[in-house]
Every structure is written in C-alpha cells, then in structure tokens.
Design a protein around this motif. Structure first.
Motif, PDB file in Angstrom:
ATOM      1  N   HIS A 178       0.780  -1.300  -0.064  1.00  0.00           N
ATOM      2  CA  HIS A 178       0.256  -0.012   0.024  1.00  0.00           C
ATOM      3  C   HIS A 178       0.885   1.344  -0.015  1.00  0.00           C
ATOM      4  O   HIS A 178       0.382   2.384  -0.135  1.00  0.00           O
ATOM      5  CB  HIS A 178      -1.054   0.011   1.211  1.00  0.00           C
ATOM      6  N   ALA A 179       2.238   1.301  -0.132  1.00  0.00           N
ATOM      7  CA  ALA A 179       2.917   2.441   0.196  1.00  0.00           C
ATOM      8  C   ALA A 179       2.888   3.212  -1.074  1.00  0.00           C
ATOM      9  O   ALA A 179       2.995   4.665  -0.856  1.00  0.00           O
ATOM     10  CB  ALA A 179       4.508   1.963   0.502  1.00  0.00           C
ATOM     11  N   TYR A 180       2.629   2.796  -2.289  1.00  0.00           N
ATOM     12  CA  TYR A 180       2.412   3.581  -3.380  1.00  0.00           C
ATOM     13  C   TYR A 180       1.172   4.508  -3.116  1.00  0.00           C
ATOM     14  O   TYR A 180       1.131   5.620  -3.686  1.00  0.00           O
ATOM     15  CB  TYR A 180       2.414   2.661  -4.692  1.00  0.00           C
ATOM     16  N   GLN A 181       0.430   4.121  -2.309  1.00  0.00           N
ATOM     17  CA  GLN A 181      -0.940   5.036  -2.114  1.00  0.00           C
ATOM     18  C   GLN A 181      -0.409   6.081  -1.240  1.00  0.00           C
ATOM     19  O   GLN A 181      -0.934   7.136  -1.579  1.00  0.00           O
ATOM     20  CB  GLN A 181      -2.065   4.188  -1.434  1.00  0.00           C
ATOM     21  N   LEU A 182       0.402   6.024  -0.264  1.00  0.00           N
ATOM     22  CA  LEU A 182       0.915   7.058   0.828  1.00  0.00           C
ATOM     23  C   LEU A 182       1.753   8.111  -0.234  1.00  0.00           C
ATOM     24  O   LEU A 182       1.666   9.215  -0.066  1.00  0.00           O
ATOM     25  CB  LEU A 182       1.827   6.483   1.853  1.00  0.00           C
ATOM     26  N   GLU A 183       2.417   7.362  -1.169  1.00  0.00           N
ATOM     27  CA  GLU A 183       3.399   8.445  -2.170  1.00  0.00           C
ATOM     28  C   GLU A 183       2.447   9.210  -3.034  1.00  0.00           C
ATOM     29  O   GLU A 183       2.739  10.246  -3.090  1.00  0.00           O
ATOM     30  CB  GLU A 183       4.368   7.425  -2.748  1.00  0.00           C
ATOM     31  N   ALA A 184       1.388   8.682  -3.497  1.00  0.00           N
ATOM     32  CA  ALA A 184       0.379   9.261  -4.454  1.00  0.00           C
ATOM     33  C   ALA A 184      -0.322  10.340  -3.390  1.00  0.00           C
ATOM     34  O   ALA A 184      -0.369  11.575  -4.177  1.00  0.00           O
ATOM     35  CB  ALA A 184      -0.485   8.278  -5.223  1.00  0.00           C
ATOM     36  N   ALA A 185      -0.755  10.168  -2.360  1.00  0.00           N
ATOM     37  CA  ALA A 185      -1.317  10.992  -1.569  1.00  0.00           C
ATOM     38  C   ALA A 185      -0.484  12.324  -1.419  1.00  0.00           C
ATOM     39  O   ALA A 185      -0.826  13.273  -1.206  1.00  0.00           O
ATOM     40  CB  ALA A 185      -1.725  10.387  -0.308  1.00  0.00           C
ATOM     41  N   ALA A 186       0.900  11.885  -0.988  1.00  0.00           N
ATOM     42  CA  ALA A 186       1.851  12.883  -0.624  1.00  0.00           C
ATOM     43  C   ALA A 186       1.952  13.917  -1.934  1.00  0.00           C
ATOM     44  O   ALA A 186       2.177  15.152  -1.771  1.00  0.00           O
ATOM     45  CB  ALA A 186       3.263  12.368  -0.236  1.00  0.00           C
ATOM     46  N   ALA A 187       1.915  13.380  -2.962  1.00  0.00           N
ATOM     47  CA  ALA A 187       1.783  14.122  -4.272  1.00  0.00           C
ATOM     48  C   ALA A 187       0.928  15.114  -4.362  1.00  0.00           C
ATOM     49  O   ALA A 187       1.111  16.361  -4.755  1.00  0.00           O
ATOM     50  CB  ALA A 187       1.889  13.291  -5.584  1.00  0.00           C
ATOM     51  N   ILE A 188      -0.269  14.741  -3.871  1.00  0.00           N
ATOM     52  CA  ILE A 188      -1.513  15.988  -3.692  1.00  0.00           C
ATOM     53  C   ILE A 188      -1.274  16.892  -2.870  1.00  0.00           C
ATOM     54  O   ILE A 188      -1.292  17.959  -3.213  1.00  0.00           O
ATOM     55  CB  ILE A 188      -2.591  15.098  -3.191  1.00  0.00           C
ATOM     56  N   VAL A 189      -0.440  16.552  -1.662  1.00  0.00           N
ATOM     57  CA  VAL A 189      -0.020  17.843  -0.633  1.00  0.00           C
ATOM     58  C   VAL A 189       0.959  18.495  -1.068  1.00  0.00           C
ATOM     59  O   VAL A 189       0.703  19.745  -1.065  1.00  0.00           O
ATOM     60  CB  VAL A 189       0.099  17.080   0.630  1.00  0.00           C
ATOM     61  N   ILE A 190       1.966  17.716  -2.117  1.00  0.00           N
ATOM     62  CA  ILE A 190       3.098  18.564  -2.457  1.00  0.00           C
ATOM     63  C   ILE A 190       2.451  19.560  -3.459  1.00  0.00           C
ATOM     64  O   ILE A 190       3.004  20.816  -3.611  1.00  0.00           O
ATOM     65  CB  ILE A 190       4.278  17.663  -2.903  1.00  0.00           C
TER      66      ILE A 190
END
Ligand SMILES: NC(=O)c1ccc[n+]([C@@H]2O[C@H](COP(=O)([O-])OP(=O)(O)OC[C@H]3O[C@@H](n4cnc5c(N)ncnc54)[C@H](OP(=O)(O)O)[C@@H]3O)[C@@H](O)[C@H]2O)c1
Length: 214
Positions: A178-190
């Motif tokens: 599931h880590a790719y989902q955390l990375e994609a979610a961080a892209a939203i914040v960034i």
C-alpha cells in the motif's frame, strides 16, 4: 530504542528532536561537520552513517528520494541493515508533474524492502510538510493528526510507536504493497504546497473515534 538517521536535513532534525525526548538518536550524513552541527542544534549525537546504522535498532532514511540507495551503500550496504527496522520517509514525487516518479504501482518503499531483504521496512511521515512534524503540539481541531503508515509485520509496532512519539496518531494502512498510495497521496499535498498552500496543509482523515485501528 536506538535510532540512527541517515541525513541531517529538515525532516531528520524535526523527527530526531522529538524522538530524543525518549530515545537515543544519532544523526549522520556525508559531511561530518554538518552532521555535528545538525546534531548539536537538535540535542542528539552525530556519527558516520555506518556507525549510526550499526548501533541502531531503527534506521530512518531521510535523504532526498534520489539519494536513498547511495545512502544505503554509504552506510555499509544491505548486510548492515539486517534485522533492523527501516523507516522510509521519502517521496519519489516530481515537482514538475506532481506525479510519483515510479510508474509500476510499486513504491520506493517496496524497492527499499527488495534491496534490504534482512530488514523490516515501513513508510511513514511522508504526507505532511516538515513544519507539521516540527510542530510541538500536533493537535488540530482538538484531535491528534492521524498519520497513515505502511509496514511489514516486523516493523509495524515500531512505526506505530515512533508516530506516537512525535505526537501523532498512527493508523496502519496495510503492508508495504500500500505504500504507493501514501506516495501518491503525498503528491496531492506537495502540489497544494507548491501552489502556495500553507505549510500546515494536510489531508485530514475524519473518524468518529480518534483511536488507532490496529
Ligand atoms: N521537507 C518536507 O517537508 C518533507 C516532508 C515529508 C517527507 N519528506 C521527504 O523526506 C526526505 C528528506 O527531506 P528533507 O526536506 O529533510 O531534505 P533535505 O533537507 O534536503 O535533507 C536531505 C539530507 O540528505 C542528505 N544526503 C543526500 N544524499 C546523501 C547520501 N548519499 N548519504 C547520506 N546523506 C545524504 C543531505 O546531506 P548533504 O547536505 O550532505 O547533501 C541532507 O542532509 C525527502 O525524501 C522528502 O521527500 C520531506
């Protein structure tokens, strides 16, 4: 716990400063004088990356995402990480496209786990700007900030504890698949931050009970 951090930049200092209240923390990096200065400013010890990893129960990879594998080599390579818990905080995000730089739905975290077969790996602390992690009181609207993380079974309890110890509320999303989902979610914040958002811009998970689901 003994925590070895590779990198002495903003995130390394923000997290180390909080963990030092309870744990023994060593900051390390490529330049010993810079590591000493960062450690002194944070109230922790400094060391060479190899030393920081050797003494640690937990290793935090806090370089830029492009440098993670160089940093692993510089700290002694895969064997040095055997039986350690390894925390990946890094965001493989392009600040031109605001997309993850990995295109196979596999995360940087999984690539790290592949490279460190003897280690227990998890991802956390990637979804908020450094100012949030440095915040002495991570309570927003009367609740601690929910911090999603992923971890293999051997890293789960340690990541939860480290999140608690910075003042946030851990919530395990699942294993590192599931880590790719955390990375994609961080892209939203960034993307929002680069558009001028306040540093405290976070994705806010609303739950009726502010209790970890474990
Ligand atoms: N900044 C944020 O708001 C934020 C939030 C969440 C997650 N993150 C993630 O956290 C990570 C660190 O971010 P940061 O803002 O703390 O970065 P930073 O301030 O630029 O610090 C990066 C650190 O990595 C060190 N480094 C680079 N290559 C290295 C190597 N081969 N071996 C050892 N150390 C090396 C640098 O040392 P030198 O000075 O010697 O180059 C520096 O101390 C990034 O992957 C980022 O995606 C950042």
């Amino acid at each position: 716990m003994k925590i070895g951090v590779i990198g002495y930049g903003g995130m390394a200092k923000a997290l180390a400063g909080k963990w030092a209240r309870k744990h023994e923390v060593v900051l390390s990096g490529r330049n010993r004088a810079n590591a000493e200065a960062a450690a002194a400013a944070t109230g922790v010890k400094a060391g060479e990356p190899g030393e920081a990893v050797a003494v640690a129960d937990v290793v935090v990879l806090a370089t830029r995402h492009e440098d993670v594998f160089d940093a692993i080599e510089g700290a002694g390579g895969s064997d040095a990480f055997r039986d350690k818990v390894v925390v990946d905080i890094n965001n493989p995000i392009s600040v031109e496209t605001f997309l993850t730089t990995r295109d196979d739905r596999r995360s940087l975290t999984q690539a790290i786990a592949d490279a460190l077969p003897g280690a227990h790996v998890g991802k956390a602390f990637n979804m908020a700007q450094v100012a949030v992690w440095a915040d002495p009181d991570m309570t927003y609207d009367g609740r601690r900030m929910v911090t999603l993380y992923t971890a293999d079974d051997g890293a789960d309890a340690t990541l939860a504890e480290l999140i608690e110890d910075v003042g946030a509320e851990p919530l395990r999303l699942g294993g590192n698949e599931h880590a790719y989902q955390l990375e994609a979610a961080a892209a939203i914040v960034i993307k929002l931050l680069f558009a001028g958002g306040d540093p405290h811009t976070i994705l806010n998970l609303i739950r009726p009970e502010a209790k970890p689901i474990r």
